[in-house]
Design an enzyme around this catalytic site. Structure first.
Site, PDB file in Angstrom:
ATOM      1  N   ASP A 629      45.258  30.232  50.103  1.00  0.00           N
ATOM      2  CA  ASP A 629      45.666  30.275  48.703  1.00  0.00           C
ATOM      3  C   ASP A 629      44.888  31.415  48.039  1.00  0.00           C
ATOM      4  O   ASP A 629      43.642  31.423  48.056  1.00  0.00           O
ATOM      5  CB  ASP A 629      45.371  28.936  48.013  1.00  0.00           C
ATOM      6  CG  ASP A 629      45.941  28.928  46.596  1.00  0.00           C
ATOM      7  OD1 ASP A 629      47.159  29.037  46.464  1.00  0.00           O
ATOM      8  OD2 ASP A 629      45.127  28.849  45.655  1.00  0.00           O
ATOM      9  N   LEU A 630      45.617  32.415  47.471  1.00  0.00           N
ATOM     10  CA  LEU A 630      44.958  33.584  46.893  1.00  0.00           C
ATOM     11  C   LEU A 630      44.179  33.186  45.640  1.00  0.00           C
ATOM     12  O   LEU A 630      44.658  32.404  44.810  1.00  0.00           O
ATOM     13  CB  LEU A 630      45.992  34.656  46.550  1.00  0.00           C
ATOM     14  CG  LEU A 630      46.829  35.196  47.740  1.00  0.00           C
ATOM     15  CD1 LEU A 630      47.774  36.286  47.254  1.00  0.00           C
ATOM     16  CD2 LEU A 630      45.934  35.714  48.846  1.00  0.00           C
ATOM     17  N   ASP A 672      51.692  32.227  45.892  1.00  0.00           N
ATOM     18  CA  ASP A 672      50.583  32.962  46.501  1.00  0.00           C
ATOM     19  C   ASP A 672      49.963  32.152  47.637  1.00  0.00           C
ATOM     20  O   ASP A 672      48.767  32.291  47.925  1.00  0.00           O
ATOM     21  CB  ASP A 672      49.518  33.302  45.453  1.00  0.00           C
ATOM     22  CG  ASP A 672      48.969  32.050  44.769  1.00  0.00           C
ATOM     23  OD1 ASP A 672      49.561  30.971  44.975  1.00  0.00           O
ATOM     24  OD2 ASP A 672      47.956  32.146  44.056  1.00  0.00           O
TER      25      ASP A 672
END
Length: 762
Positions: A629-630, A672
């Site tokens: 997960d960015l 993302d």
């Protein structure tokens, strides 16, 4: 044929018919009698034999266990008698402190087979351990203990007490006491304590079968020992338990009986017992009744069910035979009516060849008047052939051989009539009495055959002109037909394939085609697809095709059947399906790929992970699933807009591809969030190394146009053995680890081996 012979033949046929009617009823009745006799034996006598065999085994086990118990008790009594003799020679006031006596007691504790301890006792229930260091009693059983019996005038010299625990939490021991020959001070008896575990071990060696139990009971009903053990049973008076009084007050020395709901465990048991000769004890050996009869009960249900089924079938057959007998005459009448309504001409002729019977179809087909029935059919022949044909027909009838011929006749209006004649002799009692036959108009069939030949010529011309390969073989795999395209593909000279085996024609492609031909012989139609680079098949040559790309060929093999459904061979068709296949692959890639990053999407990732898990399971290796997960991606979208965010996601996808191996699967799950699947994981720590590598790769700044962006990522991963792994479980575990990494401060990884490897026994 004389009338008397004919009457005898008719009578014989009637007897045979009567036997055929009554015989099945007699046979079925005999089968049912024998069957139910066996069922009664199996239901009433066989279970008794099972119980009797078991009682014999229990009797033998009870005898051996009784002998072992008596031997152990005699050894214990002998040891106590030996100690008594030693005390006679040691006239000390405190015999419990005498060194020689102590040495003797230690020897008995160490060397006796069943004694765990030896003590001196008084009549009021106090016991002193040898040696008694403090001089105080080791145990006080109270004045009403079993020791009080030894002090009673005329009482027994040896007595067995109720099993006790010498200390809280200790094992049960069985006390045996003997009166001292010369009481000294407070000491009136010696007491030996027999280890009940040692006694139970003796029983266990005698009763190894599951469901068996051994109970040692004193003659007053007190349970002394039981295997298997039942909590709270030892020391209980079985006569006070409901159903526990199973023997009369003075039972025989041995016996057998059955008890319903044993007071020990509530099971119905088959019991054998023996009374010990020298001690007030009796030993019971029992077996669970349901366990010995469990397999029999299942068999009995199966036998009863089968017998009922056979009976129902037999009764049904009898009813069917009855209805069949009632319908016989009706069918005979129907046969006569059917003959007149048959679309075929039916006739019967005598031994001279004259027609004596014909149905309406025969008369109409051959245009014969009934008054000219005998030889009227000759009118359908040219006049010059009639007399010769009459002589030939009479000769055929005289020989009595079957006749099957096709003959061309002429109708009265001059049109052509083609008929098939079949005739067979009629025998009665082994003698030919007449001839019967059929006449069928095959003129339409002959015309249809010529039409089929014309159609076959047309189809052959079409098969030779199409740009697909065609082949037909017979059931011996001999080539019946192949078209021009097939000849060009396999470089076969024209018509040189006739009669050759399929293996000669296909050469190195035969192993791939042979199974398809065999399935066609079995009535199955097979459709398979092959590539020109798979090492087995090659593409069908297409005119002007020089692109050099992979080509796909669709092979169809099906059974070659006649009009009546008989399989006489197989045929195959091969066509180029490259364009269709390429379009299918394009659509598949589009449905499994994220359009922005060109990574796998959720569906494509799940499909390929499942396939990779199957391969990893065969190799019995570790796999890992990483969830990414960015960090700080949303502010980039909010501040610079979605075009910059999309470019950033593409850059992230590029770094992930660069950081991973070619065989690793990477996907954009949504927004993302990204996922990575690793196969060929040597050890769990390797997944941690990859996760840290990805964290580092995405922590480095991204340059999007003139912007330098810093985001980072958090990674959660799960490592598991492939044979235990499930994609949903992997996703759940990795997602939990991801949230753990985020809670720990982002920009890091978290994960572990999610499940230990299960052994084959588990």
């Amino acid at each position: 044929m004389p009338a008397s012979s004919f009457s005898q033949s008719v009578a014989e046929r009637l007897r045979v018919r009567r036997l055929l009617v009554v015989g099945p009823f007699l046979a079925l009745g005999l089968v049912l009698v024998v069957l139910w006799a066996l069922v009664l034996w199996f239901a009433l006598i066989y279970p008794k034999s099972l119980v009797e065999d078991l009682q014999d085994d229990l009797h033998s086990i009870a005898l051996n266990a009784t002998q072992d118990t008596e031997q152990l008790l005699r050894e214990t009594e002998g040891s106590l008698r030996t100690l008594d003799l030693l005390l006679l020679t040691r006239r000390n006031e405190r015999q419990d402190l005498d060194a020689t006596v102590s040495l003797m007691a230690d020897s008995l504790r160490d060397n006796s087979r069943g004694i765990t301890d030896v003590m001196l006792a008084s009549a009021d229930g106090r016991l002193w351990r040898i040696p008694s260091v403090t001089g105080e009693p080791y145990v006080d059983l109270g004045p009403k203990s079993f020791l009080s019996e030894l002090g009673r005038p005329g009482g027994p010299s040896v007595i067995l007490g109720t099993p006790i625990r010498l200390r809280p939490g200790a094992h049960f021991v069985l006390p045996m006491a003997t009166r001292l020959s010369a009481p000294t001070g407070p000491f009136t008896a010696t007491v030996g304590f027999i280890d009940l575990d040692a006694l139970l071990r003796v029983y266990r060696t005698r009763s190894m079968r599951s469901g068996m139990a051994v109970l040692l009971e004193r003659d007053d009903g007190v349970a002394m020992a039981r295997w298997p053990e039942v909590p709270g049973l030892v020391g209980t008076n079985m006569r006070l338990v409901p159903g526990g009084e199973v023997l009369p007050p003075s039972p025989p020395a041995s016996g057998q009986f059955m008890v319903a709901k044993s007071p020990a465990d509530g099971q119905d048991r088959i019991v054998s017992y023996r009374v010990l000769q020298d001690y007030p004890l009796r030993l019971f050996v029992s077996f669970e009744r349901d366990r010995i009869l469990a397999g029999y009960l299942q068999q009995r249900r199966a036998v009863l069910g089968f017998s009922l089924l056979v009976t129902v079938i037999a009764v049904g057959l009898m009813a069917w035979f009855t209805r069949l007998q009632q319908r016989t005459r009706l069918r005979e009448a129907e046969r006569e009516a059917t003959a007149d309504a048959s679309p075929m001409g039916l006739f019967r002729c005598d031994l001279l060849g004259r027609t004596v019977y014909a149905n309406e179809t025969y008369l109409r087909l051959l245009e014969v008047d009934r008054k000219d029935l005998a030889w009227g059919w000759l009118d359908r022949l040219p006049a010059t052939e009639r007399e010769l044909t009459r002589e030939q027909w009479a000769a055929l009838v005289a020989v009595g051989e079957p006749v099957d011929r096709v003959r061309q006749l002429a109708r009265r209006d001059g049109t052509e009539l083609l008929v098939r004649l079949r005739m067979r002799p009629m025998r009665l009692g082994g003698r030919i009495v007449a001839h019967a036959g059929t006449v069928a108009d095959i003129t339409p069939e002959f015309a249809a055959r010529r039409e089929r030949e014309r159609s076959q010529a047309v189809m052959s011309a079409m098969a030779q002109s199409v740009n697909v390969m065609m082949l037909a073989v017979d059931t011996d795999e001999r080539v019946l037909f192949c078209n021009k395209a097939f000849e060009r593909r396999f470089d076969i000279p024209e018509n040189s394939w006739q009669g050759r085996h399929a293996s000669d024609v296909f050469d190195d492609l035969y192993p791939a085609v042979h199974p398809l031909i065999q399935r066609a012989f079995a009535g199955e139609t097979s459709v398979v697809e092959m590539r020109d680079d798979d090492g087995v098949s090659r593409p069908m040559p297409l005119d002007g095709d020089d692109r050099g790309e992979t080509r796909y060929v669709e092979l169809t093999y099906a059974p070659l059947v006649t009009d009546d459904g008989t399989i006489i061979g197989a045929y195959g068709v091969a066509r180029d399906v490259t364009d269709v296949k390429q379009e299918q692959m394009r659509l598949l890639r589009a449905s499994n790929t994220d359009p922005l990053t060109e990574l796998l999407n959720r569906a494509g990732f799940a499909s390929q992970v499942n396939a990779a898990l199957g391969r990893a399971t065969e190799r019995d290796e570790l796999v890992a699933l990483l969830y990414l997960d960015l960090d700080r991606f949303k502010p980039v979208n909010d501040e610079y807009g979605h075009p910059v965010g999309d470019a950033l996601l593409k850059a992230v996808a590029g770094r992930l591809r660069h950081a991973l191996r070619p065989q690793d699967l990477v996907a954009r799950i949504g927004g993302d969030e990204f996922a990575v699947f690793l196969s060929h994981v040597a050890k769990p720590v390797d997944a941690q190394v990859v996760a840290d590598k990805l964290v580092h790769a995405l922590t480095l700044p991204f340059r999007i146009g003139a912007l330098e962006l810093h985001i980072g990522t958090s990674v959660g991963f799960c490592v598991q053995w492939a044979r235990q792994a499930d994609i949903d479980d992997l996703v759940t575990q990795a997602d939990e680890q991801l949230y753990r990494a985020k809670r720990a401060g982002r920009g890091r990884s978290s994960g572990s081996l999610c499940a230990e490897r299960k052994t084959s026994a588990e």
